[in-house]
Scaffold this motif. Sequence first.
Motif, PDB file in Angstrom:
ATOM      1  N   ALA A  98      -3.578  -4.127  -6.143  1.00  0.00           N
ATOM      2  CA  ALA A  98      -3.628  -5.076  -4.748  1.00  0.00           C
ATOM      3  C   ALA A  98      -3.107  -5.598  -3.512  1.00  0.00           C
ATOM      4  O   ALA A  98      -3.505  -5.011  -2.663  1.00  0.00           O
ATOM      5  N   HIS A  99      -1.391  -5.294  -3.862  1.00  0.00           N
ATOM      6  CA  HIS A  99      -0.575  -6.311  -2.795  1.00  0.00           C
ATOM      7  C   HIS A  99      -0.452  -4.586  -2.091  1.00  0.00           C
ATOM      8  O   HIS A  99      -0.637  -5.404  -0.527  1.00  0.00           O
ATOM      9  N   ILE A 100       0.267  -4.063  -2.067  1.00  0.00           N
ATOM     10  CA  ILE A 100       0.588  -2.235  -1.819  1.00  0.00           C
ATOM     11  C   ILE A 100      -0.556  -2.099  -0.900  1.00  0.00           C
ATOM     12  O   ILE A 100      -0.367  -2.015   0.603  1.00  0.00           O
TER      13      ILE A 100
ATOM     14  N   GLY B 164       7.009 -11.138  -2.663  1.00  0.00           N
ATOM     15  CA  GLY B 164       6.348 -10.664  -2.885  1.00  0.00           C
ATOM     16  C   GLY B 164       5.689  -9.416  -2.638  1.00  0.00           C
ATOM     17  O   GLY B 164       4.936  -8.682  -3.410  1.00  0.00           O
ATOM     18  N   CYS B 165       6.801  -8.564  -2.509  1.00  0.00           N
ATOM     19  CA  CYS B 165       6.566  -7.176  -2.611  1.00  0.00           C
ATOM     20  C   CYS B 165       6.959  -6.545  -3.727  1.00  0.00           C
ATOM     21  O   CYS B 165       7.854  -6.605  -4.201  1.00  0.00           O
ATOM     22  N   PRO B 166       6.159  -5.760  -4.139  1.00  0.00           N
ATOM     23  CA  PRO B 166       7.148  -4.612  -5.375  1.00  0.00           C
ATOM     24  C   PRO B 166       8.462  -4.435  -4.842  1.00  0.00           C
ATOM     25  O   PRO B 166       8.263  -3.746  -4.160  1.00  0.00           O
ATOM     26  N   SER B 167       8.483  -3.528  -6.057  1.00  0.00           N
ATOM     27  CA  SER B 167       9.725  -2.797  -5.710  1.00  0.00           C
ATOM     28  C   SER B 167       9.731  -1.349  -5.557  1.00  0.00           C
ATOM     29  O   SER B 167       7.851  -1.145  -5.926  1.00  0.00           O
TER      30      SER B 167
ATOM     31  N   SER C 150      -2.947  -3.886   0.840  1.00  0.00           N
ATOM     32  CA  SER C 150      -2.911  -5.076   1.414  1.00  0.00           C
ATOM     33  C   SER C 150      -1.864  -5.760   2.498  1.00  0.00           C
ATOM     34  O   SER C 150      -1.904  -6.221   3.531  1.00  0.00           O
ATOM     35  N   CYS C 151      -0.792  -5.088   2.575  1.00  0.00           N
ATOM     36  CA  CYS C 151       0.590  -4.914   2.986  1.00  0.00           C
ATOM     37  C   CYS C 151       1.465  -3.858   3.923  1.00  0.00           C
ATOM     38  O   CYS C 151       1.498  -3.070   3.202  1.00  0.00           O
ATOM     39  N   ALA C 152       1.125  -4.759   5.201  1.00  0.00           N
ATOM     40  CA  ALA C 152       1.784  -3.635   6.440  1.00  0.00           C
ATOM     41  C   ALA C 152       2.888  -3.113   6.196  1.00  0.00           C
ATOM     42  O   ALA C 152       3.394  -1.761   5.803  1.00  0.00           O
ATOM     43  N   HIS C 153       3.757  -4.386   4.741  1.00  0.00           N
ATOM     44  CA  HIS C 153       5.252  -3.355   4.810  1.00  0.00           C
ATOM     45  C   HIS C 153       5.249  -2.622   3.739  1.00  0.00           C
ATOM     46  O   HIS C 153       5.403  -1.318   3.947  1.00  0.00           O
ATOM     47  N   CYS C 154       4.386  -2.759   2.811  1.00  0.00           N
ATOM     48  CA  CYS C 154       4.863  -1.948   1.832  1.00  0.00           C
ATOM     49  C   CYS C 154       3.249  -0.823   2.440  1.00  0.00           C
ATOM     50  O   CYS C 154       4.121   0.558   2.149  1.00  0.00           O
ATOM     51  N   GLN C 155       2.780  -0.435   3.081  1.00  0.00           N
ATOM     52  CA  GLN C 155       2.117   0.349   3.629  1.00  0.00           C
ATOM     53  C   GLN C 155       3.205   1.222   4.382  1.00  0.00           C
ATOM     54  O   GLN C 155       2.945   2.528   4.498  1.00  0.00           O
TER      55      GLN C 155
HETATM   56 ZN   LIG Z   1       4.418  -5.563   0.219  1.00  0.00          ZN
END
Ligand SMILES: [Zn+2]
Lengths: 269, 203
Positions: free
Chosen positions: A30-32, A9-12, A34-39
């Motif tokens: 919105a995803h980035i 679900g993470c963007p590229s 709220s997502c710990a991995h993306c952060q």
């Molecule tokens: Zn993510």
Amino acid sequence: MSENVEQTGCPSFDSISAYLDGEAEGQETAHIESCAHCQRILASLRTLDEVVTRSCQPPEGLSARILAACSADRETASPTIIPFWGRSLVRYAAAIVVTLGLAFAVKQTVGGTSPDHASPTPPSPTIADVGTGGIGPDSNPIDPGMTRVVSADGGNTAPVNVMPVAKRLVTSQVSHVWGGKSLDRVEKDLSAQLPEGAKWGLTRDNAGVSIQASLTDEQLQKLVNGIHAQGYDLFSPELPQPNQEERVKFLGGSKKIIYQARFVNVNDN
Amino acid sequence: MSNALAEERERSILEDRELVERFKRGDQSAFARLVDKHSAKAYQIAYGVVANREDAEEVTQDVFVRIHRALPKFRGDAEFTTWMYRIAMNLARNKYRWNKSRGSQRNVSIDAPLPGSDDDDGRHIDLAETDLPPDERNQVDELEQQALEELYKLPELYREALVLRNVKELSYEDISALLGCKLGTVKSRIARARDELRKRLGL
Ligand SMILES: [Zn+2]
């Protein structure tokens, strides 16, 4: 594209990078956010950005040196004083007047200058609009003869000391980059410009044309004028510059300079 | 771009336009203001492309000398910064090419973009193997120095895109206009440059 983007679900990585630049799409944002991995990825990119930005910071006093270079370049203009520089320049105004006088004297004794290359004015400003000369450091950036400015306290807005413009010798080896609309005619154009009996060579590769020639300083100045008159643009600030004999201290005599010129096509993008 | 940024940019464009007009009317201090306002950006572009301080300063001075000469015939409706960025990019590229052609025996030329990239440019890419000259080494802290060296080793296409992004007010659209490539290409080149750099720097 990166092994670090493995969460479902993470963007590229490209999208996260674009987010950093404020260029992400709405749903990715919105995803980035709220997502710990993306952060985590974002944090490493921010650090990287800071490092890259810091590593490219300009040196102190850059603006002042630029203004001095521009002032020195106005060799034919009347030596008016740039108000921004404040009073310290006034002290040097006399020196500049003297130097300008010398410059004119040299121009007259050298002679043989080509007519100025009349450059067409394109509808939108391009590199062709900005002429072909230039002032900048020669091989030695702190040559005392250079018009370089040292800021009194390192700040860009401080009054600055200006050294008078001085004529400079052409270095024993000169490297120029020229731009041309077409490189097919370089060989023909050059052989018409080079003095009879001059030693020179030309090599061609898929990125451009290189020449090397052995010339006296006066021959080199004439060659540079001639190449310019044929419509090529000189991109290098190194002396000699087209039709700027007044900046050169000619040695006369037969001392040879190695001249290397690289011709590149300026229509490649 | 956020509204605040867009407004700030609009103000800046208007100010530049006014400064250019004042310069055309003979006000040299207007030119000084333009230099003060924009020289750091020109330098950043040049530095990112040529990757050494001396050449970057030389290019930056040259950029403004040429602008100073050409400004009297500069069209009032064109954007000053767009023009300035283009000159800086052109001069820096030429300096870089010149430096590279002098040390060409140390360069490795490859025919394709970095593996994994979807870059559609098709131009040849040269990987410079040259290290920074020793006198560049003492001027920055270790990580910055390492970043510079790695930046210098990046293929030209990626480095240019990232360096232009480093000039904060440039949007992807501006960069795509400057580099003459598509918006998507800009996005992927910048990402690719960042990905390579952070791996090489261990970030
Ligand atoms: Zn993510």
